[in-house]
Motif scaffolding. Structure first.
Motif, PDB file in Angstrom:
ATOM      1  N   TYR A  90       0.826  -1.209   0.000  1.00 46.68           N
ATOM      2  CA  TYR A  90       0.000   0.000   0.000  1.00 46.68           C
ATOM      3  C   TYR A  90       0.867   1.269   0.000  1.00 46.68           C
ATOM      4  N   LEU A 307     -10.240   1.008   4.956  1.00 46.63           N
ATOM      5  CA  LEU A 307     -10.308   1.710   3.669  1.00 46.63           C
ATOM      6  C   LEU A 307     -11.735   1.891   3.187  1.00 46.63           C
ATOM      7  N   CYS A 309     -14.143  -0.094   1.493  1.00 45.38           N
ATOM      8  CA  CYS A 309     -14.348  -0.395   0.076  1.00 45.38           C
ATOM      9  C   CYS A 309     -15.260  -1.599  -0.093  1.00 45.38           C
ATOM     10  N   THR A 336      -8.192   6.736  -2.617  1.00 45.76           N
ATOM     11  CA  THR A 336      -8.221   5.343  -2.184  1.00 45.76           C
ATOM     12  C   THR A 336      -8.454   4.419  -3.375  1.00 45.76           C
TER      13      THR A 336
END
Length: 483
Positions: A90, A307, A309, A336
């Motif tokens: 990441y 995150l 998602c 993101t």
């Protein structure tokens, strides 16, 4: 688990509190009065839809150095074993900031991200058998948001959502909070008492028809069949014939079928054969059509709950149009999505990551079995996900819901371990708990040690009946709604 509840559980400070017993009891029992409460009835009800098993729980989280006397939580389905694999990737992928990211993006999601996710779902969730396309994906802020919006699109207040038991407790919040629909549990164990092993948790035609009849008797319209594949909390994959059954049932009655496959790339048992609903469609040479919708997110298989998602795949153009608009309220940050599109475009890394992640999950599950089975706990064989289903009936003083509630409190007070009790997941028999084992190694080891010590002191009941009864009232006593 909802963000609200998880946030409560995950605080590490030395004086963090979950809830006040009296406050939560009042919360669950208080009746809305517009003359007293300076809030809408809808807003008043929202926190009351969350599971109440944590009421009265106050604790500080265990830390080997900073808080060795703290509590160990096995109650949050979050993977904390993959930081060494994820964080470096990441850090590289999110290094940069294209100018376009400061502007509005398509409400259904950043194009490169949806393209990468479509390819990932095709390859890893349905094994390449069915092609997901980016134009049929809506990406939003987590699985909860996707389910919330989807049920707003396909159900109404007064509609019933059938859901096999036991089930993930926060589905009730997702289905009821805004859409106003009602979950009607589908009996599994109770309608097939002759079946032994994990197969007794599979939905059957008898159980589905019984739940539909129950909904109609309550004046509800059976509109949606929701399944969690792989299952939460049992942690098994429904086989092909079960997936065929639920789809045929939904079609027969003109119902939407929602397949929540959030653990679909986290199949860690070698013997498991995961049948995504899309894989089944390919096997039958058909499309998913207008009444089947698939949910996925990165919170579990990719240990990235922070995150936010989530994504939905649907071939219903009306649903897609509405979901895109509703997604205005819960879009994922452009940065993101941009960073994740770079991660998921690296297919070689994805392959290696999933292999290592699932190997670690399976190793950890084996440690749970090794630790607890000698102490009288039967550990249901897990095939996927971050948790396993524990049969702790040998630890009960008697075979009742009140005894399960007491055991839950003893585990918390005496062993200082927090598990998810079966009654909060609407299971049909007392004595079962979900154990989320994918935590940091030192926390896991301490928690297992405490459970082993606790079990060594418990009176064992060697033989317990396998039958079930009604989950609200029956021979097990009144089903607890709050602690």
């Amino acid at each position: 688990m909802s963000t609200l509840m998880a946030a409560c559980l995950l605080n590490r400070g030395p004086a963090r509190r979950i809830a006040n017993r009296g406050m939560v009891r009042r919360l669950s029992q208080e009746v809305y009065d517009p003359k007293i409460h300076a809030i809408s009835e809808r807003g008043f009800k929202a926190p009351r839809l969350l599971p109440q098993y944590l009421s009265g729980v106050t604790f500080t989280a265990y830390h080997p150095k900073n808080n060795p006397d703290g509590h160990v939580s096995f109650a949050v389905a979050e993977n904390k074993m993959l930081e060494d694999l994820l964080v470096p990737k990441y850090q590289t992928a999110f290094n940069g900031f294209p100018a376009e990211l400061i502007y509005y993006q398509e409400t259904e999601g950043y194009p490169a991200f949806r393209a990468a996710i479509a390819e990932f779902l095709t390859k890893y969730v349905n094994k390449g058998s069915y092609t997901f396309t980016p134009d049929k994906i809506v990406a939003g802020a987590g699985c909860n948001a996707m389910l919330d919006n989807l049920f707003c699109c396909i159900s109404e207040p007064g509609d019933a959502v059938l859901l096999p038991r036991p089930y993930y407790a926060v589905f009730e919040f997702d289905v009821q909070c805004k859409a106003g629909s009602t979950i009607v549990g589908v009996e599994t164990v109770g309608v097939q008492p002759e079946v032994k092993g994990v197969e007794r948790y599979y939905p059957t035609l008898k159980g589905l028809e019984k739940a539909r009849d129950s909904a109609l008797q309550q004046g509800l319209n059976p509109k949606v069949l929701l399944i969690c594949q792989p299952n939460n909390p049992i942690s098994v994959c429904y086989p092909k014939h079960v997936m065929e059954l639920v789809w045929e049932f939904a079609e027969k009655h003109g119902m939407h079928l929602v397949s929540d496959e959030i653990y679909g790339a986290g199949i860690h048992a070698k013997q498991a054969d995961f049948w995504s609903i899309s894989r089944l469609a390919a096997d039958k040479g058909r499309t998913l059509g207008d009444y089947v919708h698939v949910i996925y997110a990165l919170s579990k298989d990719f240990a990235s709950s922070g995150l936010r998602c989530g994504m939905m795949y649907s071939e219903n153009q009306q649903v897609l149009k509405s979901m895109r608009k509703l997604n205005d309220l819960c879009q994922i940050s452009s940065h993101t999505q941009w960073g994740l599109s770079r991660v998921f475009s690296d297919t070689e890394w994805i392959e290696d990551f999933l292999s290592k992640a699932n190997s670690r999950l399976n190793d950890r599950f084996k440690l749970v079995k090794k630790s607890l089975e000698p102490e009288g706990v039967k550990v249901i064989e897990a095939e996927a996900g971050l948790f396993c289903w524990l049969d702790c009936r040998s630890w009960l003083e008697e075979n009742t819901w009140e005894a399960e509630k007491k055991l839950y409190q003893q585990l918390f007070d005496e062993a200082k371990v927090l598990l998810t009790p079966g009654y909060s997941m609407r299971t049909e028999q007392p004595g079962y708990f979900r154990c989320c084992f994918a935590t940091h190694e030192e926390v896991f080891n301490e928690g297992m040690k405490r459970l082993k010590d606790f079990g060594a002191d418990k009176l064992r009941i060697e033989e317990l009946e396998e039958e079930s009864d009604d989950w609200q009232t029956g021979k097990y006593g009144k089903f607890p709604t709050t602690t």
